[in-house]
Design a protein around this motif. Structure first.
Motif, PDB file in Angstrom:
ATOM      1  N   GLY A 188       0.790  -1.234   0.000  1.00  0.00           N
ATOM      2  CA  GLY A 188       0.000   0.000   0.000  1.00  0.00           C
ATOM      3  C   GLY A 188       0.815   1.274   0.000  1.00  0.00           C
ATOM      4  O   GLY A 188       0.268   2.356  -0.262  1.00  0.00           O
ATOM      5  N   ASN A 189       2.113   1.158   0.256  1.00  0.00           N
ATOM      6  CA  ASN A 189       2.958   2.364   0.196  1.00  0.00           C
ATOM      7  C   ASN A 189       3.043   2.933  -1.215  1.00  0.00           C
ATOM      8  O   ASN A 189       3.484   4.056  -1.407  1.00  0.00           O
ATOM      9  N   GLY A 190       2.606   2.145  -2.188  1.00  0.00           N
ATOM     10  CA  GLY A 190       2.700   2.615  -3.578  1.00  0.00           C
ATOM     11  C   GLY A 190       1.465   3.350  -4.066  1.00  0.00           C
ATOM     12  O   GLY A 190       1.392   3.733  -5.232  1.00  0.00           O
ATOM     13  N   ARG A 191       0.502   3.588  -3.193  1.00  0.00           N
ATOM     14  CA  ARG A 191      -0.786   4.048  -3.709  1.00  0.00           C
ATOM     15  C   ARG A 191      -0.760   5.422  -4.366  1.00  0.00           C
ATOM     16  O   ARG A 191      -1.585   5.714  -5.215  1.00  0.00           O
ATOM     17  N   ASP A 192       0.197   6.276  -3.962  1.00  0.00           N
ATOM     18  CA  ASP A 192       0.230   7.609  -4.579  1.00  0.00           C
ATOM     19  C   ASP A 192       0.882   7.625  -5.961  1.00  0.00           C
ATOM     20  O   ASP A 192       0.854   8.638  -6.645  1.00  0.00           O
ATOM     21  N   SER A 193       1.457   6.508  -6.371  1.00  0.00           N
ATOM     22  CA  SER A 193       2.159   6.473  -7.668  1.00  0.00           C
ATOM     23  C   SER A 193       1.238   6.187  -8.849  1.00  0.00           C
ATOM     24  O   SER A 193       1.619   6.408  -9.991  1.00  0.00           O
ATOM     25  N   LEU A 194       0.056   5.645  -8.560  1.00  0.00           N
ATOM     26  CA  LEU A 194      -0.886   5.324  -9.640  1.00  0.00           C
ATOM     27  C   LEU A 194      -2.285   5.368  -9.039  1.00  0.00           C
ATOM     28  O   LEU A 194      -2.658   4.500  -8.252  1.00  0.00           O
ATOM     29  N   LYS A 195      -3.034   6.422  -9.397  1.00  0.00           N
ATOM     30  CA  LYS A 195      -4.295   6.653  -8.676  1.00  0.00           C
ATOM     31  C   LYS A 195      -5.181   7.657  -9.411  1.00  0.00           C
ATOM     32  O   LYS A 195      -4.747   8.336 -10.347  1.00  0.00           O
ATOM     33  N   ILE A 196      -6.438   7.728  -8.926  1.00  0.00           N
ATOM     34  CA  ILE A 196      -7.318   8.851  -9.263  1.00  0.00           C
ATOM     35  C   ILE A 196      -7.575   9.554  -7.933  1.00  0.00           C
ATOM     36  O   ILE A 196      -8.033   8.913  -6.977  1.00  0.00           O
ATOM     37  N   ASP A 197      -7.259  10.827  -7.849  1.00  0.00           N
ATOM     38  CA  ASP A 197      -7.334  11.532  -6.573  1.00  0.00           C
ATOM     39  C   ASP A 197      -8.744  11.636  -6.000  1.00  0.00           C
ATOM     40  O   ASP A 197      -8.967  11.424  -4.814  1.00  0.00           O
ATOM     41  N   ALA A 198      -9.699  11.984  -6.863  1.00  0.00           N
ATOM     42  CA  ALA A 198     -11.026  12.348  -6.347  1.00  0.00           C
ATOM     43  C   ALA A 198     -12.110  11.359  -6.770  1.00  0.00           C
ATOM     44  O   ALA A 198     -11.928  10.538  -7.659  1.00  0.00           O
ATOM     45  N   GLY A 199     -13.250  11.473  -6.087  1.00  0.00           N
ATOM     46  CA  GLY A 199     -14.394  10.635  -6.435  1.00  0.00           C
ATOM     47  C   GLY A 199     -14.573   9.480  -5.472  1.00  0.00           C
ATOM     48  O   GLY A 199     -15.570   8.766  -5.515  1.00  0.00           O
ATOM     49  N   GLY A 200     -13.600   9.292  -4.572  1.00  0.00           N
ATOM     50  CA  GLY A 200     -13.712   8.269  -3.535  1.00  0.00           C
ATOM     51  C   GLY A 200     -14.074   8.908  -2.214  1.00  0.00           C
ATOM     52  O   GLY A 200     -14.391  10.105  -2.154  1.00  0.00           O
ATOM     53  N   SER A 201     -14.004   8.110  -1.123  1.00  0.00           N
ATOM     54  CA  SER A 201     -14.413   8.627   0.185  1.00  0.00           C
ATOM     55  C   SER A 201     -13.404   9.628   0.755  1.00  0.00           C
ATOM     56  O   SER A 201     -13.748  10.459   1.598  1.00  0.00           O
ATOM     57  N   LEU A 202     -12.167   9.544   0.301  1.00  0.00           N
ATOM     58  CA  LEU A 202     -11.126  10.439   0.814  1.00  0.00           C
ATOM     59  C   LEU A 202     -11.295  11.856   0.281  1.00  0.00           C
ATOM     60  O   LEU A 202     -11.113  12.835   1.007  1.00  0.00           O
ATOM     61  N   LEU A 203     -11.650  11.963  -0.981  1.00  0.00           N
ATOM     62  CA  LEU A 203     -11.865  13.266  -1.606  1.00  0.00           C
ATOM     63  C   LEU A 203     -13.082  13.162  -2.531  1.00  0.00           C
ATOM     64  O   LEU A 203     -12.944  12.904  -3.733  1.00  0.00           O
ATOM     65  N   PRO A 204     -14.269  13.334  -1.956  1.00  0.00           N
ATOM     66  CA  PRO A 204     -15.486  13.184  -2.759  1.00  0.00           C
ATOM     67  C   PRO A 204     -15.558  14.208  -3.897  1.00  0.00           C
ATOM     68  O   PRO A 204     -14.923  15.269  -3.836  1.00  0.00           O
ATOM     69  N   SER A 205     -16.330  13.867  -4.906  1.00  0.00           N
ATOM     70  CA  SER A 205     -16.479  14.747  -6.067  1.00  0.00           C
ATOM     71  C   SER A 205     -17.059  16.093  -5.657  1.00  0.00           C
ATOM     72  O   SER A 205     -17.963  16.165  -4.824  1.00  0.00           O
ATOM     73  N   SER A 206     -16.518  17.146  -6.254  1.00  0.00           N
ATOM     74  CA  SER A 206     -17.048  18.489  -6.013  1.00  0.00           C
ATOM     75  C   SER A 206     -16.708  19.334  -7.231  1.00  0.00           C
ATOM     76  O   SER A 206     -15.957  18.892  -8.114  1.00  0.00           O
ATOM     77  N   ILE A 207     -17.224  20.539  -7.247  1.00  0.00           N
ATOM     78  CA  ILE A 207     -16.898  21.432  -8.368  1.00  0.00           C
ATOM     79  C   ILE A 207     -15.390  21.653  -8.423  1.00  0.00           C
ATOM     80  O   ILE A 207     -14.774  21.665  -9.485  1.00  0.00           O
ATOM     81  N   VAL A 210     -13.520  18.696  -9.961  1.00  0.00           N
ATOM     82  CA  VAL A 210     -13.702  18.686 -11.420  1.00  0.00           C
ATOM     83  C   VAL A 210     -12.829  19.770 -12.050  1.00  0.00           C
ATOM     84  O   VAL A 210     -12.086  19.519 -13.005  1.00  0.00           O
ATOM     85  N   ASN A 211     -12.892  20.958 -11.481  1.00  0.00           N
ATOM     86  CA  ASN A 211     -12.086  22.060 -12.027  1.00  0.00           C
ATOM     87  C   ASN A 211     -10.586  21.769 -11.946  1.00  0.00           C
ATOM     88  O   ASN A 211      -9.818  22.191 -12.795  1.00  0.00           O
ATOM     89  N   ASN A 212     -10.188  21.012 -10.901  1.00  0.00           N
ATOM     90  CA  ASN A 212      -8.760  20.677 -10.735  1.00  0.00           C
ATOM     91  C   ASN A 212      -8.346  19.433 -11.525  1.00  0.00           C
ATOM     92  O   ASN A 212      -7.225  18.949 -11.373  1.00  0.00           O
ATOM     93  N   ASN A 213      -9.278  18.891 -12.305  1.00  0.00           N
ATOM     94  CA  ASN A 213      -8.973  17.719 -13.150  1.00  0.00           C
ATOM     95  C   ASN A 213      -8.507  16.520 -12.314  1.00  0.00           C
ATOM     96  O   ASN A 213      -7.556  15.822 -12.682  1.00  0.00           O
ATOM     97  N   GLN A 214      -9.197  16.284 -11.182  1.00  0.00           N
ATOM     98  CA  GLN A 214      -8.761  15.221 -10.269  1.00  0.00           C
ATOM     99  C   GLN A 214      -9.538  13.909 -10.425  1.00  0.00           C
ATOM    100  O   GLN A 214      -9.468  13.046  -9.565  1.00  0.00           O
ATOM    101  N   HIS A 215     -10.265  13.769 -11.532  1.00  0.00           N
ATOM    102  CA  HIS A 215     -11.035  12.536 -11.744  1.00  0.00           C
ATOM    103  C   HIS A 215     -10.434  11.654 -12.829  1.00  0.00           C
ATOM    104  O   HIS A 215     -11.107  10.802 -13.385  1.00  0.00           O
ATOM    105  N   VAL A 216      -9.179  11.916 -13.156  1.00  0.00           N
ATOM    106  CA  VAL A 216      -8.501  11.128 -14.189  1.00  0.00           C
ATOM    107  C   VAL A 216      -7.275  10.441 -13.593  1.00  0.00           C
ATOM    108  O   VAL A 216      -6.809  10.815 -12.514  1.00  0.00           O
ATOM    109  N   VAL A 217      -6.766   9.440 -14.305  1.00  0.00           N
ATOM    110  CA  VAL A 217      -5.623   8.670 -13.809  1.00  0.00           C
ATOM    111  C   VAL A 217      -4.369   9.530 -13.769  1.00  0.00           C
ATOM    112  O   VAL A 217      -4.039  10.221 -14.729  1.00  0.00           O
ATOM    113  N   PHE A 218      -3.707   9.472 -12.608  1.00  0.00           N
ATOM    114  CA  PHE A 218      -2.370  10.047 -12.488  1.00  0.00           C
ATOM    115  C   PHE A 218      -1.393   8.891 -12.335  1.00  0.00           C
ATOM    116  O   PHE A 218      -1.643   7.957 -11.568  1.00  0.00           O
TER     117      PHE A 218
END
Ligand code: UT7
Length: 331
Positions: A188-207, A210-218
């Motif tokens: 689990g230490n690798g989770r920040d290397s391949l992820k979608i930041d938003a849309g989960g319980s940690l960072l729910p979807s918001s305007i 969306v504006n910060n483009n956080q719903h796509v794969v990083f």
């Protein structure tokens, strides 16, 4: 009574029609065919263009292809495991919808998410249900509509991923064929290397998200590459050693299709020539949960009863592992 082993008895697959070539990507982002080919081995990938169709559309196609080819009555299926990183929607189980749509009315189902290792981990689960004697037919489907979570302005990710689906049926075998051994790992230490930041319980979807483009794969490609190339080779070598096998004993490596250089590093460590390595990365790119079953689907007519196969995958999380399986039928 002889021990029950879990064998793959049928496979199916589906890729959408639209071909997104490296040439077309050159018109979308600052990249070129030579770079993509040299760094990844990918020439083109398939995209599900229909805006109103999700991953279930791909999964249903692959599952129906399997049922038709194998003349299987869907009512005999006991369970459907849906391996995916891109479910149709949160909460509602995509696997349940897929099961209903293919007529598997007597099955229970659920979704399994382990990023690019979803199908491999699903094979382990399917096998355990069969080996326990509780169930006779377990359908494992791996499908992803990666285009729904990719930013086609980000050249570091949009060149890699594609859409697709594959399916495998697991049934009891009394000749000792099927799944023999597995070695599955996570970190689990690798989770920040391949992820979608938003849309989960940690960072729910918001305007803002969306504006910060956080719903796509990083993806931090370099870090993921470094881990993938060593971990996939390590576990593949380990599974050989543990079963007193060498590359000469193996007929096929079935590797996750993320990068041709990772595949080559794994086959080299196993001492396997290119002819023993299943590959379709040039045509489909990285279809996440669908890479392994799509390989089986495309190489099925080359497989013979008793062939020794090693599966290997690496994905976000991090998740990775290898499995040793003997093939149960001549196609
Ligand atoms: O399936 C889940 C697991 N995922 C994986 O296993 C993927 C692992 N990672 C990879 O496959 C590779 O890291 C990538 C294919 C994503 C990238 O290849 P790389 O050889 O690691 O390239 P890089 O990130 O080190 O970038 C090298 C250069 C950079 O330019 P500078 O800094 O040297 O000037 C990038 O900006 O290539 C540049 N670059 C590109 N150039 C043309 C990055 N993407 C592109 C591109 N086209 N699409």
């Amino acid at each position: 009574m002889s021990k029950i082993t879990a064998a793959i008895t049928a496979v199916g697959g589906y890729v959408p029609e639209y071909v997104l070539s490296n040439k077309e990507l050159e018109t979308m982002v600052d990249t070129n065919d030579e770079w993509i080919t040299a760094r990844t081995g990918i020439k083109e990938r398939r995209i599900l263009k229909d805006k109103d169709k999700g991953t279930s559309f791909l999964a249903i196609k692959a599952a129906k292809n399997l049922l038709k080819k194998n003349n299987t009555d869907p009512k005999e299926i006991d369970m459907v495991i849906m391996a995916t990183a891109t479910p149709d929607m949160p909460v509602a189980v995509t696997g349940a919808y897929v099961a209903s749509q293919i007529g598997a009315d007597n099955a229970f189902s659920y979704d399994l998410m382990a990023a690019c290792s979803s199908f491999l981990f699903g094979m382990s689960i399917a096998a355990k249900y069969i080996e326990s004697g509780s169930y006779k037919k377990v359908l494992l489907v791996g499908a992803d509509k990666m285009s729904s979570i990719i930013d086609y302005k980000d050249r570091t990710t949009c060149i890699i991923f594609g859409d697709g689906a594959g399916a495998a049926l697991f049934e009891p075998n009394f000749e000792g064929l099927g799944v023999q051994d597995e070695y599955l790992r996570t970190d689990g230490n690798g989770r920040d290397s391949l992820k979608i930041d938003a849309g989960g319980s940690l960072l729910p979807s918001s305007i803002e998200t969306v504006n910060n483009n956080q719903h796509v794969v990083f993806q931090d490609g370099k870090t993921v590459f470094k881990f993938a190339v060593t971990r996939m080779a390590d576990v593949s070598e380990k599974i050989l050693k543990r079963n007193n096998l060498t590359g000469d004993d193996i007929q096929w490596l079935v590797p996750h299709q993320a990068n041709n250089r990772i595949i080559e590093a794994t086959s080299k460590r196993m001492n396997l020539p290119d002819e023993k390595v299943m590959k379709n990365i040039h045509k489909y790119g990285n279809t996440t949960s669908a890479t392994l079953p799509l390989c089986l689907f495309e190489y099925e007519n080359k497989l013979k009863k008793g062939d020794k196969l090693v599966f290997a995958a690496f994905g976000g999380g991090f998740t990775w592992g290898a499995m040793y399986l003997t093939w149960s039928y001549d196609s």
